[in-house]
Design a protein around this motif. Structure first.
Motif, mmCIF file in Angstrom:
data_model
loop_
_atom_site.group_PDB
_atom_site.id
_atom_site.type_symbol
_atom_site.label_atom_id
_atom_site.label_comp_id
_atom_site.label_asym_id
_atom_site.label_seq_id
_atom_site.Cartn_x
_atom_site.Cartn_y
_atom_site.Cartn_z
ATOM 1 N N LEU A 44 0.845 -1.187 0.000
ATOM 2 C CA LEU A 44 0.000 0.000 0.000
ATOM 3 C C LEU A 44 0.880 1.237 0.000
ATOM 4 O O LEU A 44 1.854 1.306 0.749
ATOM 5 C CB LEU A 44 -0.900 -0.006 1.251
ATOM 6 N N LYS A 45 0.535 2.201 -0.841
ATOM 7 C CA LYS A 45 1.260 3.473 -0.853
ATOM 8 C C LYS A 45 0.773 4.328 0.316
ATOM 9 O O LYS A 45 -0.425 4.328 0.633
ATOM 10 C CB LYS A 45 1.027 4.206 -2.165
ATOM 11 N N PRO A 46 1.686 5.053 0.953
ATOM 12 C CA PRO A 46 1.287 5.869 2.116
ATOM 13 C C PRO A 46 0.140 6.841 1.827
ATOM 14 O O PRO A 46 -0.728 7.052 2.682
ATOM 15 C CB PRO A 46 2.560 6.633 2.477
ATOM 16 N N GLU A 47 0.099 7.379 0.623
ATOM 17 C CA GLU A 47 -0.956 8.344 0.301
ATOM 18 C C GLU A 47 -2.331 7.677 0.151
ATOM 19 O O GLU A 47 -3.355 8.362 0.088
ATOM 20 C CB GLU A 47 -0.613 9.150 -0.963
ATOM 21 N N HIS A 48 -2.372 6.343 0.121
ATOM 22 C CA HIS A 48 -3.638 5.621 0.009
ATOM 23 C C HIS A 48 -4.109 5.049 1.348
ATOM 24 O O HIS A 48 -5.041 4.255 1.396
ATOM 25 C CB HIS A 48 -3.519 4.483 -1.009
ATOM 26 N N ARG A 49 -3.468 5.461 2.417
ATOM 27 C CA ARG A 49 -3.770 4.960 3.761
ATOM 28 C C ARG A 49 -5.256 5.060 4.125
ATOM 29 O O ARG A 49 -5.784 4.185 4.789
ATOM 30 C CB ARG A 49 -2.908 5.748 4.747
#
Length: 70
Positions: A44-49
């Protein structure tokens, strides 16, 4: 003028699509530490948390990887 499908029609369309592809939809609760782990392991990308769709994809990818390696 075209009308957009009702919410019920959209749910049925999604249900039929999942069934056609042999998918099962479930709801789970994830603590933030598990979301952090998905980010740390690059699922998971951090901006999609905060994006539940992206989290669902990440969890699915994690499960698929774990089951393929058994």
């Amino acid at each position: 003028m075209t009308r957009s499908p009702s919410p019920g029609a959209e749910r049925m369309r999604e249900y039929r699509r999942r069934r056609r592809y042999g998918l099962l939809s479930i709801r789970i609760r994830l603590a933030s530490v598990y979301i952090d782990a998905l980010i740390k392991k690059s699922y998971l990308k951090p901006e999609h948390r905060g994006d539940s769709d992206e989290i669902a994809i990440a969890v699915g990818d994690l499960i698929a990887d774990a089951l393929q390696n058994t």
